[in-house]
Scaffold this active site. Sequence first.
Site, PDB file in Angstrom:
ATOM      1  N   LYS A  65     -11.347   5.356  61.251  1.00  8.90           N
ATOM      2  CA  LYS A  65     -12.052   4.480  62.187  1.00  8.90           C
ATOM      3  C   LYS A  65     -12.518   3.248  61.426  1.00  8.90           C
ATOM      4  O   LYS A  65     -13.353   3.333  60.516  1.00  8.90           O
ATOM      5  CB  LYS A  65     -13.242   5.211  62.799  1.00  8.90           C
ATOM      6  CG  LYS A  65     -14.033   4.354  63.770  1.00  8.90           C
ATOM      7  CD  LYS A  65     -15.134   5.154  64.444  1.00  8.90           C
ATOM      8  CE  LYS A  65     -15.918   4.293  65.411  1.00  8.90           C
ATOM      9  NZ  LYS A  65     -17.016   5.030  66.031  1.00  8.90           N
ATOM     10  N   LYS A  89      -8.093   4.446  64.774  1.00 12.05           N
ATOM     11  CA  LYS A  89      -8.804   3.598  65.737  1.00 12.05           C
ATOM     12  C   LYS A  89      -9.293   2.322  65.081  1.00 12.05           C
ATOM     13  O   LYS A  89      -9.845   2.427  63.983  1.00 12.05           O
ATOM     14  CB  LYS A  89      -9.984   4.433  66.235  1.00 12.05           C
ATOM     15  CG  LYS A  89     -10.934   3.751  67.116  1.00 12.05           C
ATOM     16  CD  LYS A  89     -12.067   4.662  67.435  1.00 12.05           C
ATOM     17  CE  LYS A  89     -13.016   3.843  68.267  1.00 12.05           C
ATOM     18  NZ  LYS A  89     -14.316   4.387  68.300  1.00 12.05           N
TER      19      LYS A  89
END
Length: 322
Positions: A192, A245
Amino acid sequence: MPNRLRRMRRNEALRSLVRETHVQPNDLIYPIFVREGLEEPEPIASMPGQFRHPVRGLPTVVQELRSVGVSAVLLFGLPKEKDERASSSCAPAGVVQEAIRTIKDHNPDTVVMTDVCVCAYTPHGHCGVLNGEVVDNEQTLPLLAQMAVSHAEAGADVVAPSSMMDEQVSAIRKALNGQGLADTAIMAYSAKFASAFYGPFRDAADSAPSFGDRASYQHDAANARHARRELRHDVAEGADILMVKPGIAYLDIVLRARELTDLPIAAYAVSGEYSMIKAAAERGWLDERKIVLETLTAFKRAGADLVITYHAKEAAQWLTDI
Ligand code: PBG
């Protein structure tokens, strides 16, 4: 011999025969914002077509998804009360816990995933417990573990820790196993990145940090090798699914994750990606349907098995229409 690569591209029948990547509604996961105390769905200004939902509206949302073949949702809670210890994140009658029970009561076959992070539950909007201005890893782990256990107890199938604390996966795995919840899976937000693509989400979830940014816990956009180290750690800590992500600007990371592990990989097409497409499509500058299906194909081609996307319902409809 003339080189004739075009031979197999001559018409759609030939092209579809040799097509390498396919997207199915079943590959898609739909993120849902659920807000405590709401009566009616509330439109999210920065994400046209998306809403914050009241708990009691969820069976309809889920039913509509099911009718086009999408069977997994990822829940984000917006509580009424926020405090330093994110107490409402672990409350048995908290908004996400109620949402899980409501969905499972009406649609037991739906895969319910939950975001495990405290940024929407604290007044400062950081993803963990603060010590001065520093997000304290050790104090945050037990809180994340407790939150994950409360989601699992309410019936979540998959918990998804997104706070980017070190060892969050092993802390959660241990707590779940200790409570007899060994069947609850963990989808780790392993790669992330600290990203401006999350802008519209922070407006939607009221979770923007009140000072500073998330750079001390989320990955630096410049670092692929560093992200790979975290992916490896999360495999070792017992993750069941790894997530990358944002999505579209990070396909190289999806490919690296694919090469690193045989675990399922999820790519998250985040809020900013959704809103960029929507904004351009509203102006008539892009063909929304084509762009969405092309990007979903790109995620899968790069190696993702699953895609988390705000376009899940429309995309599934478009896929079924073809
Ligand atoms: C919570 C969380 C965020 C997103 C998913 N989980 C926000 C953030 O890290 O600031 C972003 C999702 C999106 O942009 O669609 N930490």
